[in-house]
Write an enzyme that holds these catalytic residues in place. Structure first.
Site, PDB file in Angstrom:
ATOM      1  N   ARG A   1       3.786  -0.260 -10.879  1.00 25.32           N
ATOM      2  CA  ARG A   1       3.593   0.754 -11.907  1.00 25.32           C
ATOM      3  C   ARG A   1       4.272   2.034 -11.436  1.00 25.32           C
ATOM      4  NH1 ARG A   1      -2.194   3.003 -13.964  1.00 25.32           N
ATOM      5  NH2 ARG A   1      -2.173   3.973 -11.933  1.00 25.32           N
TER       6      ARG A   1
ATOM      7  N   THR B   1       5.445   7.719 -14.828  1.00 26.18           N
ATOM      8  CA  THR B   1       5.370   7.307 -16.238  1.00 26.18           C
ATOM      9  C   THR B   1       4.218   6.321 -16.489  1.00 26.18           C
ATOM     10  OG1 THR B   1       6.783   5.394 -15.898  1.00 26.18           O
ATOM     11  CG2 THR B   1       7.892   7.485 -16.417  1.00 26.18           C
TER      12      THR B   1
ATOM     13  N   ASP C   1      -6.444   2.964  -4.941  1.00 27.87           N
ATOM     14  CA  ASP C   1      -5.290   2.072  -5.112  1.00 27.87           C
ATOM     15  C   ASP C   1      -5.588   0.746  -4.411  1.00 27.87           C
ATOM     16  OD1 ASP C   1      -2.762   0.708  -4.498  1.00 27.87           O
ATOM     17  OD2 ASP C   1      -1.889   2.431  -5.523  1.00 27.87           O
TER      18      ASP C   1
ATOM     19  N   ASP D   1      -2.897  -0.611  -1.869  1.00 32.80           N
ATOM     20  CA  ASP D   1      -2.860   0.132  -0.609  1.00 32.80           C
ATOM     21  C   ASP D   1      -4.095  -0.137   0.234  1.00 32.80           C
ATOM     22  OD1 ASP D   1      -0.368   1.253  -0.949  1.00 32.80           O
ATOM     23  OD2 ASP D   1      -1.137   2.988  -2.037  1.00 32.80           O
TER      24      ASP D   1
HETATM   25  O1  PRP Z   1      -3.114  -1.312 -15.918  1.00 30.02           O
HETATM   26  P1  PRP Z   1      -2.013  -0.569 -15.274  1.00 30.02           P
HETATM   27  O2  PRP Z   1      -1.963   0.874 -15.685  1.00 30.02           O
HETATM   28  O3  PRP Z   1      -0.675  -1.233 -15.404  1.00 30.02           O
HETATM   29  O4  PRP Z   1      -2.375  -0.476 -13.716  1.00 30.02           O
HETATM   30  C1  PRP Z   1      -2.859  -1.548 -13.002  1.00 30.02           C
HETATM   31  C2  PRP Z   1      -1.848  -2.049 -12.004  1.00 30.02           C
HETATM   32  O5  PRP Z   1      -1.646  -1.076 -10.963  1.00 30.02           O
HETATM   33  C3  PRP Z   1      -1.858  -1.683  -9.695  1.00 30.02           C
HETATM   34  O6  PRP Z   1      -0.698  -2.187  -9.163  1.00 30.02           O
HETATM   35  P2  PRP Z   1       0.425  -1.241  -8.515  1.00 30.02           P
HETATM   36  O7  PRP Z   1       1.445  -0.858  -9.528  1.00 30.02           O
HETATM   37  O8  PRP Z   1      -0.220  -0.127  -7.763  1.00 30.02           O
HETATM   38  O9  PRP Z   1       1.163  -2.218  -7.528  1.00 30.02           O
HETATM   39  P3  PRP Z   1       0.636  -2.815  -6.129  1.00 30.02           P
HETATM   40  O10 PRP Z   1      -0.316  -3.927  -6.487  1.00 30.02           O
HETATM   41  O11 PRP Z   1       1.866  -3.287  -5.469  1.00 30.02           O
HETATM   42  O12 PRP Z   1      -0.040  -1.716  -5.376  1.00 30.02           O
HETATM   43  C4  PRP Z   1      -2.850  -2.776 -10.015  1.00 30.02           C
HETATM   44  O13 PRP Z   1      -2.937  -3.743  -9.015  1.00 30.02           O
HETATM   45  C5  PRP Z   1      -2.366  -3.296 -11.328  1.00 30.02           C
HETATM   46  O14 PRP Z   1      -1.350  -4.258 -11.223  1.00 30.02           O
HETATM   47  O1  URA Z   2      -7.299   2.978 -10.246  1.00 28.23           O
HETATM   48  C1  URA Z   2      -6.267   2.285 -10.163  1.00 28.23           C
HETATM   49  C2  URA Z   2      -5.339   2.186 -11.218  1.00 28.23           C
HETATM   50  C3  URA Z   2      -4.236   1.392 -11.061  1.00 28.23           C
HETATM   51  N1  URA Z   2      -4.047   0.734  -9.901  1.00 28.23           N
HETATM   52  C4  URA Z   2      -4.932   0.824  -8.865  1.00 28.23           C
HETATM   53  O2  URA Z   2      -4.726   0.201  -7.815  1.00 28.23           O
HETATM   54  N2  URA Z   2      -6.009   1.598  -9.030  1.00 28.23           N
HETATM   55 MG    MG Z   3      -0.980  -0.170  -5.991  1.00 31.37          MG
END
Ligand code: PRP
Ligand code: URA
Ligand code: MG
Length: 209
Positions: free
Chosen positions: A104, A108, A200, A203
């Site tokens: 994500r 944006t 997150d 992370d």
């Molecule tokens: O509903 P949304 O607004 O799309 O957000 C949710 C997404 O954000 C996070 O992933 P992230 O983009 O942080 O990637 P990661 O799993 O690599 O940390 C989470 O694990 C979802 O996939």
């Molecule tokens: O709260 C949040 C939203 C998006 N992705 C995450 O990992 N945490």
């Molecule tokens: Mg993430």
């Protein structure tokens, strides 16, 4: 309209409370995500089809139930979804695993797909998409669209923490996809994080921040 189910079993709520705590270690976070995924998989698989078969116990001939119907594919949305795979596979050991890489954009909040690899027979399988967080719903919607484009027809979405915004967005885009969550939180903040949430998930799982 698809079903939205909060699986609020006491064990899940207790484990989720530890997961949310900012002082929980990476090691414990990882273990708890998998444990909650196992408990949720029990409920998510409740509608699996059974058939009657005849067997002999040491005492008598009898009719019993065995699983039939569609085979399962578990599809994590990378990275954070990876943390739930082992937990689900513990209950459904024959499941095939697909992967959808999605990040994500921090500004944006738009999702970007960077990887996809699915079982060849994905159109025949019941697909359980796993991701700990359903925030705006953008990542889940794009992952589901990518699956449907490749023929998947029977899809469920399993998340740990959902925001009302994300549930609404997925239900509007995919009325055929039932959603299961361990908790429905209050709202998204101006950075797109779920409040109160757990931060997150990626992370915290992988210790990258
Ligand atoms: O509903 P949304 O607004 O799309 O957000 C949710 C997404 O954000 C996070 O992933 P992230 O983009 O942080 O990637 P990661 O799993 O690599 O940390 C989470 O694990 C979802 O996939
Ligand atoms: O709260 C949040 C939203 C998006 N992705 C995450 O990992 N945490
Ligand atoms: Mg993430």
């Amino acid at each position: 309209m698809s079903k939205f189910t909060v699986i609020d079993h006491p064990l899940i709520q207790h484990k989720l409370r530890i997961l949310r705590d900012k002082n929980t270690s990476t090691k414990d976070f990882r273990e708890l995500v998998n444990e909650i995924a196992t408990l949720m998989a029990y409920e998510v698989s409740r509608d699996m089809q059974l058939e009657d078969v005849e067997i002999d116990t040491p005492v008598a001939h009898t009719t019993v139930k065995q699983l039939t119907g569609k085979k399962v594919a578990v599809v994590p949305i990378l990275r954070a979804g990876l943390g739930m795979v082992d937990g689900v596979v513990k209950l459904i050991p024959a499941a095939r695993i697909g992967h959808i890489g999605m990040y994500r954009d921090e500004k944006t909040l738009e999702p970007h797909e960077y990887f996809i690899k699915l079982p060849e027979d994905i159109e025949k399988r019941e697909v359980i998409v796993v991701d700990p967080m359903l925030a705006t719903g953008g990542s889940a919607k794009d992952a589901i669209a990518a699956l449907k484009k490749r023929g998947a027809r029977y899809i469920k979405l399993m998340v740990l923490v959902a925001a009302p915004e994300g549930v609404k967005a997925v239900q509007a885009a995919d009325p055929d996809v039932d959603i299961f969550a361990a908790a429905l939180d209050d709202h998204l903040n101006d950075k797109g994080y779920i409040v109160p949430g757990l931060g997150d998930a990626g992370d915290r799982l992988f210790g990258t921040k």
